[in-house]
Design an enzyme around this catalytic site. Structure first.
Site, PDB file in Angstrom:
ATOM      1  N   GLU A   1      -3.615  17.715  46.381  1.00  0.00           N
ATOM      2  CA  GLU A   1      -3.656  18.945  45.590  1.00  0.00           C
ATOM      3  C   GLU A   1      -3.762  18.629  44.095  1.00  0.00           C
ATOM      4  OE1 GLU A   1      -0.889  22.964  44.956  1.00  0.00           O
ATOM      5  OE2 GLU A   1      -0.092  21.228  46.025  1.00  0.00           O
TER       6      GLU A   1
ATOM      7  N   LYS B   1      -5.838  28.603  46.682  1.00  0.00           N
ATOM      8  CA  LYS B   1      -4.485  28.629  47.253  1.00  0.00           C
ATOM      9  C   LYS B   1      -3.945  30.059  47.222  1.00  0.00           C
ATOM     10  CE  LYS B   1      -0.054  26.161  46.648  1.00  0.00           C
ATOM     11  NZ  LYS B   1       0.645  25.147  45.820  1.00  0.00           N
TER      12      LYS B   1
ATOM     13  N   CYS C   1      -1.245  23.078  50.357  1.00  0.00           N
ATOM     14  CA  CYS C   1       0.212  22.913  50.259  1.00  0.00           C
ATOM     15  C   CYS C   1       1.012  24.121  50.740  1.00  0.00           C
ATOM     16  CB  CYS C   1       0.594  22.528  48.831  1.00  0.00           C
ATOM     17  SG  CYS C   1       2.216  21.734  48.704  1.00  0.00           S
TER      18      CYS C   1
END
Length: 566
Positions: A42, A115, A152
């Site tokens: 990430e 994200k 994540c």
């Protein structure tokens, strides 16, 4: 069949050119190994977490240049897909950036995913800078496989308790053959097992194989332990990369299973990770090594009191940087025992560390004499005790300034919690190695350091010595604090609460409950709570400390100074 290169790398925040170079080298290795894709962590391009650098136009221009450089590099390896984390501009209202995953191939961006779940708890504050992505699953066909992609936190809400949406549900509906999650997941005790339980459970529930790629390295207070892994629905966790080290290796994904590059099943992954003390040792060593390197320091200096805290700090520093790059300074006063000086000598001899002696008795006497001459009363009691600590802190900073060494502060979590430290004295420094260890853990880690070395690095006399600041005649820590085995349990419950492991929470709760059975015990608990609250101003001015536990002082525990707590 897919060949996937897992690139678990140690990126530096803001070093976009350097990070690009590391990614290109890993991609070239992947191409040599005939991989179909190489996966980075990430925000690999800029390093995690750049914080308010994301508000700077010059930084964002460098990010754009970095993406362009990666696209150019990918054009030179046209068969390889690159999975890269980077901040990218948004197109609509809200924050100006997404925390994005890009898939590059042949110079083009084949896929971009933003994200969705932005953490704003504990040490995280992503919503400060990023806009959440849309509630959609992104899947890309690579070779014969459909590959789903997550970033994540998107994988941490499969239980549905923290956010209104669950990206894993959308991913399940998209029915990919494989899910790849890129991460910047900081490490603390028990975090590895949490990751395995969370993603192993999601793999099983949704019938999806998952590849989890993490970054490694120390960034300010945080340490990322790597430990990238793969999970299968039936077999659970089947692969794990090394922890606390870079690792670039190729896996095969075939028939829903992960295999080594040679087509064998990976070695079995143990359910439990490192023992607690070995975990602490390795995390501190990597944290210090990277902090010093990134900040431009090659050497460190530590005030050596002959006590357990400074002894452990010196031992860990010697392991992280090498004994030739560590200096100890002992600064005896009229209250220092001869044993403390002798123990410092023995310690530094065992470690191979240079030790200087700088007595402070004359300096203390000069300050006291001038104080009385100026203010008409003698300097005594707590002001005199704190003066000694501040003179020592000044000597250490003089050495740091003169010779260019990073000063390491030596406070532990128990003492920092209750303010058993002196501002501008023993709190001086650029980094604290053991500030997230309770005093009982400091003793346990000191014993472990000796056991790991196979010899006595920290003299047993230091480990056996009753803790004392040695700022007054016959002073002992227990003069003003309860015994550390009691104090630490009160502090754990107050500071970390439900973030403790089940075993730790059970033990701390039992001891505190027992204290509440008497008026004196209840009063002690209340006094400790008041001390913690009253000393927030000290912690606000303290150097950063390496995070080892689930809730550390600093960004992970944000409390007001001017407030009524009780």
């Amino acid at each position: 069949m897919l060949r996937i290169t897992v690139a678990q790398l140690n990126f530096t925040v803001g070093d976009i050119e350097g990070n690009v170079a590391r990614m290109v080298a890993a991609a070239q290795q992947a191409a040599r190994e005939s991989s179909d894709l190489v996966v980075f962590s990430e925000m690999a391009l800029c390093g995690y977490y750049p914080a308010d650098m994301l508000d700077e136009p010059a930084f964002l221009r460098r990010v754009d240049e970095g993406i362009a450089a990666l696209r150019t590099a990918s054009a030179q390896l046209p068969a390889l897909h690159w999975v890269v984390g980077a901040p990218t501009p948004t197109q609509g209202p809200g924050k100006k950036l997404h925390n994005s995953l890009l898939v590059l191939q042949g110079g083009d961006v084949r896929l971009q995913y933003a994200k969705q779940l932005l953490p704003t708890y504990n040490i995280f504050d992503e919503r400060r800078h990023f806009e959440p992505g849309p509630d959609v699953a992104k899947v890309l066909r690579i070779g014969s496989a459909q590959v789903g992609l997550l970033v994540c936190e998107d994988g941490w809400n499969d239980h549905g308790g923290d956010y209104a949406i669950n990206p894993f549900e959308r991913m399940r509906d998209a029915a990919p053959d494989l899910v790849i999650s890129i991460n910047a997941s900081p490490s603390h005790i028990g975090k590895r097992e949490q990751r395995h339980a969370m993603f192993g459970g999601s793999s099983r529930r949704h019938g999806l194989p998952i590849l989890y790629v993490n970054q490694v390295g120390g960034h300010d207070q945080l340490v990322y332990d790597g430990g990238s892994f793969a999970a299968e629905p039936e077999a659970g966790i089947v692969f794990e990369a090394p922890r606390f080290a870079e690792d670039v290796r190729t896996l095969r994904f075939e028939g829903g299973r992960f295999l080594t590059a040679e087509g064998e099943r990976p070695a079995p992954v143990p359910a439990q990770g490192l023992p607690t003390m070995e975990f602490y040792r390795q995390q501190i060593i990597l944290g210090l090594a990277d902090y010093a390197r990134r900040c431009g320091f090659k050497q460190v200096v530590v005030g050596s009191s002959g006590g357990i805290d400074s002894a452990l700090t010196l031992a860990l520093a010697a392991q992280a940087l090498g004994p030739d790059n560590v200096v100890g300074i002992t600064m005896p006063s009229r209250y220092s025992s001869s044993g403390s000086v002798d123990d410092s000598v023995a310690l530094c001899k065992n470690l191979g560390v240079q030790l200087h002696t700088h007595p402070i008795a004359d300096l203390v006497a000069g300050y006291a004499q001038q104080f009385e001459a100026s203010f008409g009363q003698p300097l005594k009691g707590l002001p005199l005790e704190n003066l000694q600590a501040r003179i020592r802190g000044t000597v250490l900073m003089e050495y740091s300034n003169a010779f260019g060494h990073l000063l390491l502060t030596t406070g532990n979590k128990s003492e920092i919690s209750v303010g058993y430290c002196t501002l501008y004295g023993d709190t001086n420094g650029g980094l604290g190695l053991i500030g997230d260890l309770y005093k009982t853990e400091v003793f346990a880690l000191a014993r472990h350091v000796n056991e790991h070395a196979g010899r006595e690095l920290i003299p047993q006399a230091i480990i056996d010595k009753e803790p004392s600041a040695e700022l007054a005649p016959d002073q002992r820590d227990t003069d003003s604090l309860p015994p550390y085995p009691v104090l630490d349990e009160i502090l754990k419950l107050l500071i970390e609460g439900d973030r403790l492991s089940t075993a730790e929470h059970t033990q701390a709760h039992a001891i505190v409950a027992q204290l509440h059975e008497t008026d004196a015990g209840a009063a002690l608990v209340q006094r400790i709570h008041a001390m913690v609250a009253r000393n927030e101003y000290k912690r606000r001015q303290a150097p950063p400390i390496l995070r080892l536990r689930a809730r550390a002082f600093g960004s992970g525990r944000q409390m007001p100074i001017a407030a009524k707590y009780l």
